[in-house]
Structure formats: C-alpha cells, structure tokens
Write an enzyme that holds these catalytic residues in place. Sequence first.
Site, PDB file in Angstrom:
ATOM      1  N   SER A 150      13.119   8.879  45.959  1.00  5.12           N
ATOM      2  CA  SER A 150      12.482   7.606  46.296  1.00  5.12           C
ATOM      3  C   SER A 150      12.091   7.630  47.764  1.00  5.12           C
ATOM      4  O   SER A 150      12.687   8.352  48.574  1.00  5.12           O
ATOM      5  CB  SER A 150      13.458   6.447  46.041  1.00  5.12           C
ATOM      6  N   TYR A 163      21.767   2.915  47.068  1.00  7.84           N
ATOM      7  CA  TYR A 163      20.568   3.512  46.471  1.00  7.84           C
ATOM      8  C   TYR A 163      19.927   4.498  47.452  1.00  7.84           C
ATOM      9  O   TYR A 163      19.623   5.641  47.104  1.00  7.84           O
ATOM     10  CB  TYR A 163      19.578   2.423  46.083  1.00  7.84           C
TER      11      TYR A 163
END
Length: 261
Positions: A150, A163
């Site tokens: 990401s 995350y």
Amino acid sequence: MSADLDYLGGLFGLEGRTALVTGARQGVGREIALGLARAGASVAVTGRDGASLAELGAELEALGARHLELALDVADPAQVDACVAAVVGEWGRIDIAINNAGLSIRRPAADYDVAEWDAVIHTNLRGPFLVARAAAAHMDDGGRIVNLSSTFAHTAAAERAPYAAGKAGLEHLTRVLAIEWAARGILVTGVAPGATPTETRRGVLDDPAVVEQRVKQIPLGRLGRADDVVGAVLLLVSDAGRFITGQTIVVDGGYTLGAGS
C-alpha cells in the site's frame, strides 16, 4: 505494422500455470484473479468464507478458466498449508501466489486494543509470510510470489499505525525472501496500490469532500480503480518480468511523489 500477438502472448501469457490469490472475493483481489484467468492461468481463489466466492467462481467459469474456491484465514498456519496442498493436489503444482488478503482498522494509535493490533498484523504480515513459505515449498521449478502492499508503507497518515507498519514490513519481507529464494528461481515482488474505492473503503471514499481532497494530491487527477493493478501483476508473474525480483511497484497515479497540491 500490426501487433505481434504471438510475441505479446509469449511475454505475458500464463497458459499452463497455476495461481493462488488470497482475499479474492472483491476489489483488487477479484480483478487480479480475473486478469490471471484471462491470461490463461488456472486460478484458486480464497476468502474467509468460501461460500462468498460463488459469484467470482461463476465469472471464472464463464471465462473457461480452471478454478478452485477455497476458504482460508491466512493467519492460520494449518489452514494455509491445507489450502496450498489443495491447489497442488488438484493441479499438481503451484506457480504463482498472490498475497492480497488484508485487514485495516482505522483508529488513533493510543486507542488501539492489542487484539486489534494483532489481528491487523497477523493478516497483513504474518499471513503473507505463511502463504509465501507454503507456496515456495512446492515451487521446485521456480515461481512467482507477489505481495500486495500500500502507499501507506511509503507515507505516514494518522489512524493507520498497524496497517502502515504491517505494509512497510511486508515490503521489506519481500526483499528478504527475494534474496533467500533467488537461487531456486523464485521471484518475490510487490505491488502497492494507492487510494482505490473498493467495498472495504466504503465510508471513507464515499465522502465527496474526502475524495476531492485526495484527488488534489494525485498528479494523474483521479482515484485508483481495482483493475489498475492488474497490468503490474501480469508483468511480475509473466515472462515479461523474469528479471525483476525484490521490487515493489507503486501504482498510485503519482501520489507518493508528493507533487499534489
């Protein structure tokens, strides 16, 4: 001059190869699974609830692709080993493993429950390691492992501590495994998508004000689409990417360049 389709097929075609895609029920994982099938691969797709994969299975069937639908919690070593064994048992080999399954819980770091932290890290970092290790054990003639990262591995943002940490760790894990398994012909790479409106991002990217602000930060002037990552994945798993390993391709419209207003 007309395109040489045989040449392109030789570079990007996946006929005769088998692939496992985790977290394939929707969004980016779904588009990757369909892209691999269109390129000729047999595709095993997974989700926590195997029954939820029926719609994707029907689409793969319509494409004429050999496919499997398997329930899988990627953080469970026994389930991972059983899933990979099912793929090898069905097709005799596994050539491609796509680690797409992920979990995000938005919350200020000080408010994070330890169990929530563990759940995110286990899904986003432990899971890809378990899947990669299990798949690599059957890649006797080489293979490809692609980890979905990401842009949060590259830019800091509030309320995404586990995350972001997990995705950053995943990119370094990608580099380490690439070194360890290079002699066996196993290429380990990554793809890091930017902001993409998918089912799991509802409630964030459904807000027009948030979307407007995010688009201002993207030089190409739009949010990502789930199918934007398919080309990068096909490059990395096909013969076209045979000399690429340890790298993560950022697919974000230029967001991480920092040039947005």
